[in-house]
Write an enzyme that holds these catalytic residues in place. Structure first.
Site, mmCIF file in Angstrom:
data_model
loop_
_atom_site.group_PDB
_atom_site.id
_atom_site.type_symbol
_atom_site.label_atom_id
_atom_site.label_comp_id
_atom_site.label_asym_id
_atom_site.label_seq_id
_atom_site.Cartn_x
_atom_site.Cartn_y
_atom_site.Cartn_z
ATOM 1 N N GLU A 149 42.173 44.264 38.951
ATOM 2 C CA GLU A 149 43.117 43.228 38.533
ATOM 3 C C GLU A 149 43.670 43.484 37.141
ATOM 4 O O GLU A 149 42.917 43.479 36.160
ATOM 5 C CB GLU A 149 42.416 41.863 38.553
ATOM 6 N N GLU A 244 44.970 30.055 41.544
ATOM 7 C CA GLU A 244 44.166 30.293 40.342
ATOM 8 C C GLU A 244 44.956 29.775 39.138
ATOM 9 O O GLU A 244 45.470 30.538 38.340
ATOM 10 C CB GLU A 244 43.836 31.788 40.192
#
Length: 271
Positions: A149, A244
């Site tokens: 990520e 998120e």
């Protein structure tokens, strides 16, 4: 139709962590994801069992889980490239894979870690390669993918773009490594999201969203998230989309932007 999963490490934070999967279910979702859900890198069996039970008792699917990433509140962003913490990271891989194997989780996120003052970046990268190879092999045993990520707002974190993350995956060379495309982080870092999707759609293992600026729910910022999600769908992405974000309002209204019929896969055809 987009399949949404709720990141219970950033949402429902007013509740104790074991209660959050049930809160997501009560809000109409049937899937959740977490960062590392324990205060230590190697929790005891009781803590692991309690976490598994919280997910199972809520009747939701755990779609994603991070490996241990250090003290996130203090600014840590991963252990896998941190000299001297390799054994700690690998022990957390065993815990995460064990949880994932029991709950049918197929996405495991390895945050790369920041550059450490006084450490040679090349040696950090070599350590990361070794630890990611270990993690990918362990994940492969349960049919899971390890995702990398890019992050924003984390000084010293070397993965800022999709290309950065995929260069690491190529260096490791494991077939079950992919990109975690967090559209918020990538956009904040200046990534052209349209071009990113065109280039890397086939290598995306997971997607997360929040709007920017602010990292709040879709519709509060300037990212055309609907357009990008449609492009991902058209490009063949069939995975989950992690919510998120930090709610800009009360938790009770955190999902008002998403009609109830679109929250759970079991209810997607309700309207």
């Amino acid at each position: 139709m987009t399949r949404y999963t709720v990141n219970c490490s950033i949402l429902f934070t007013e509740l104790p962590l074991p209660q959050r999967p049930a809160a997501a279910a009560a809000a109409g979702f049937d899937a959740v994801e977490f960062w590392w859900p324990f205060p230590v890198s190697v929790p005891g069996d009781a803590g692991v069992d309690a976490f598994i039970a919280a997910v199972q008792d809520a009747g939701v699917q755990l779609t994603g889980l991070n490996f241990a990433s250090g003290d996130m509140a203090a600014g840590d962003r991963g252990l896998l490239s941190w000299p001297g913490r390799g054994l700690e990271f690998r022990d957390s891989v065993g815990v995460a894979v064990g949880i994932a194997g029991q709950l049918g989780t197929t996405v495991l996120n390895g945050l790369y870690g920041k550059r450490i003052e006084g450490a040679d970046p090349e040696q950090q990268d070599e350590l990361a390669t070794q630890n990611l190879s270990f993690a990918a092999k362990a994940a492969a045993e349960i049919g899971a993918t390890v995702v990398l990520e890019p992050l924003s707002g984390a000084s010293g974190y070397p993965l800022l773009t999709a290309a950065d993350a995929m260069a690491v995956a190529d260096r490791v060379g494991a077939p079950n490594m992919a990109l975690l495309a967090d559209l918020y982080h990538l956009a904040v870092n200046g990534e052209d999201l349209t071009a990113m999707i065109d280039t890397y759609a086939g290598r995306i293992g997971h997607v997360q969203i929040a709007d920017a600026p602010g990292r709040h729910e879709p519709g509060t910022g300037e990212i055309p998230l609907d357009r990008h999600l449609a492009a991902l769908d058209a490009a063949g992405y069939a995975g989950w989309v992690g919510l998120e974000y930090v709610p800009s309002t009360t938790s009770d209204a955190a999902f008002d932007w998403l009609p109830p019929a679109h929250r759970g896969t079991r209810t997607e055809h309700a309207t």
